[in-house]
Design a protein around this motif. Structure first.
Motif, short mmCIF file in Angstrom:
data_model
loop_
_atom_site.label_atom_id
_atom_site.label_comp_id
_atom_site.label_asym_id
_atom_site.label_seq_id
_atom_site.Cartn_x
_atom_site.Cartn_y
_atom_site.Cartn_z
N LEU A 187 26.63 -25.62 -20.68
CA LEU A 187 26.51 -26.79 -21.74
C LEU A 187 25.25 -27.22 -22.18
O LEU A 187 25.04 -27.30 -23.40
CB LEU A 187 27.55 -27.79 -21.58
CG LEU A 187 28.87 -27.55 -21.47
CD1 LEU A 187 29.74 -28.71 -20.81
CD2 LEU A 187 29.27 -27.19 -22.89
N LEU A 188 24.45 -27.25 -20.89
CA LEU A 188 23.12 -28.04 -21.27
C LEU A 188 21.95 -26.69 -21.89
O LEU A 188 20.96 -27.07 -22.07
CB LEU A 188 22.46 -28.55 -20.09
CG LEU A 188 23.44 -29.72 -19.64
CD1 LEU A 188 22.87 -30.13 -18.25
CD2 LEU A 188 23.07 -30.83 -20.70
N SER A 245 14.73 -20.89 -19.79
CA SER A 245 14.57 -22.39 -19.56
C SER A 245 15.04 -22.79 -18.29
O SER A 245 16.37 -22.59 -17.67
CB SER A 245 15.02 -23.22 -20.52
OG SER A 245 15.00 -24.66 -20.46
N ILE A 246 14.30 -23.42 -17.51
CA ILE A 246 15.06 -24.10 -16.22
C ILE A 246 15.73 -25.35 -16.36
O ILE A 246 16.33 -25.92 -15.47
CB ILE A 246 13.69 -24.16 -15.20
CG1 ILE A 246 14.38 -24.10 -13.73
CG2 ILE A 246 12.80 -25.19 -15.46
CD1 ILE A 246 13.24 -23.63 -12.63
N LEU A 282 19.11 -30.35 -14.72
CA LEU A 282 19.65 -31.42 -15.33
C LEU A 282 20.88 -32.02 -14.58
O LEU A 282 21.13 -33.03 -14.32
CB LEU A 282 19.91 -31.10 -16.81
CG LEU A 282 18.52 -31.56 -17.63
CD1 LEU A 282 19.07 -31.21 -18.94
CD2 LEU A 282 18.08 -32.88 -17.64
N PRO A 283 21.62 -30.86 -14.14
CA PRO A 283 23.05 -31.59 -13.46
C PRO A 283 22.79 -32.22 -12.27
O PRO A 283 23.51 -33.16 -11.81
CB PRO A 283 23.69 -30.19 -12.95
CG PRO A 283 23.25 -29.42 -14.00
CD PRO A 283 21.94 -29.64 -14.28
N PHE A 284 21.42 -31.90 -11.62
CA PHE A 284 20.97 -32.88 -10.50
C PHE A 284 20.60 -34.37 -10.94
O PHE A 284 20.38 -35.14 -10.08
CB PHE A 284 19.85 -32.18 -9.67
CG PHE A 284 20.22 -30.90 -9.13
CD1 PHE A 284 21.03 -30.96 -7.75
CD2 PHE A 284 20.03 -29.86 -9.52
CE1 PHE A 284 21.45 -30.11 -7.17
CE2 PHE A 284 20.38 -28.35 -9.08
CZ PHE A 284 21.20 -28.60 -7.79
N VAL A 291 24.41 -45.84 -21.79
CA VAL A 291 24.07 -46.29 -20.58
C VAL A 291 24.32 -44.83 -19.64
O VAL A 291 23.68 -44.52 -19.07
CB VAL A 291 24.83 -47.28 -19.95
CG1 VAL A 291 24.85 -47.50 -18.42
CG2 VAL A 291 24.64 -48.49 -20.83
N TYR A 292 25.35 -44.21 -20.13
CA TYR A 292 25.83 -42.89 -19.44
C TYR A 292 24.91 -42.04 -19.53
O TYR A 292 24.47 -41.28 -18.57
CB TYR A 292 27.26 -42.41 -19.98
CG TYR A 292 27.83 -41.22 -19.28
CD1 TYR A 292 28.74 -41.33 -18.14
CD2 TYR A 292 27.20 -39.81 -19.65
CE1 TYR A 292 29.12 -40.16 -17.54
CE2 TYR A 292 27.93 -38.86 -19.08
CZ TYR A 292 28.75 -38.97 -17.97
OH TYR A 292 29.23 -37.96 -17.37
N VAL A 293 24.07 -41.70 -20.72
CA VAL A 293 23.18 -40.81 -21.00
C VAL A 293 21.88 -41.15 -20.54
O VAL A 293 20.88 -40.48 -20.12
CB VAL A 293 23.24 -40.23 -22.45
CG1 VAL A 293 22.18 -39.30 -22.78
CG2 VAL A 293 24.54 -39.66 -22.77
N LEU A 294 21.54 -42.53 -20.88
CA LEU A 294 20.19 -42.85 -20.76
C LEU A 294 19.74 -43.65 -19.51
O LEU A 294 18.51 -43.83 -19.30
CB LEU A 294 19.79 -43.82 -22.06
CG LEU A 294 20.11 -43.21 -23.23
CD1 LEU A 294 19.60 -44.39 -24.16
CD2 LEU A 294 18.93 -42.05 -23.57
#
Length: 189
Positions: free
Chosen positions: A47-48, A56-57, A62-64, A127-130
């Motif tokens: 998804l990302l 792209s790494i 990003l999941p971490f 807040v969830y994303v940022l």
């Protein structure tokens, strides 16, 4: 988050949340939970992966940074596969109560954020994303509350009242955090 002592402290919250959930999964020895966690990583990485460059790494890393999103996807797979819906509770027969509390609380967080964000001016989603450290801390508090409810009910059952309360209160808490704690957090880092 910047390279300041405050930024490292916030990063430490994310790392500790991730290490705790990995420890909880390993300690439970639940094959379906581990498989759901691995599958959720793959889904989240796919998804990302929306970059125009061929390699792209970022989707792999990003999941971490968002372990609660990773755990929420795993919960959306594990909970329906292992729960039995009863009149007064969600039952998880034969499962570790701590693992059931972890997955139930994260599912409640995600259902609440997705369901109530439009009515709360998208503040919980912001807040969830940022603010991953704040969301991880709130997710851990939700886990502790759900674990308390499951232990009171005994027999690995999550009462509907406690689970529904988490679904409603967690987005409200995230919206409140966005109002009064985010400005302090920005000054802290």
């Amino acid at each position: 988050m910047t390279a300041t002592p405050g930024g490292f402290l916030l990063l430490l919250i994310i790392v500790l949340f991730f290490l705790h959930l990995c420890w909880r999964l390993a300690h439970s020895r639940d094959g379906s939970a581990i498989a759901c966690f691995a599958a959720a990583y793959l889904v989240l990485a796919l998804l990302l992966d929306r970059h125009p460059e061929p390699v792209s790494i970022a989707p792999l890393l990003l999941p971490f940074l968002y372990p609660y999103a990773w755990l929420g996807l795993a919960a959306s797979m594990w909970v329906p596969a292992n729960m039995r819906v009863e009149r007064r509770a969600l039952a998880f027969p034969g499962r570790d109560p701590r693992l059931a509390a972890l997955f139930c609380s994260q599912l409640a967080l995600h259902i609440g954020v997705i369901g109530l964000s439009p009515w709360l001016e998208w503040r919980p989603l912001a807040v969830y994303v940022l603010a991953p450290p704040l969301t991880a801390a709130i997710g851990y508090a939700a886990y502790l509350l759900q674990l308390l409810a499951i232990r009171r009910a005994q027999d690995c059952r999550a009462p509907w009242a406690s689970w529904a309360a988490l679904c409603l209160l967690l987005p409200l808490l995230l919206a409140g955090v966005e109002r009064w704690l985010m400005p302090l957090l920005l000054d802290f880092t």
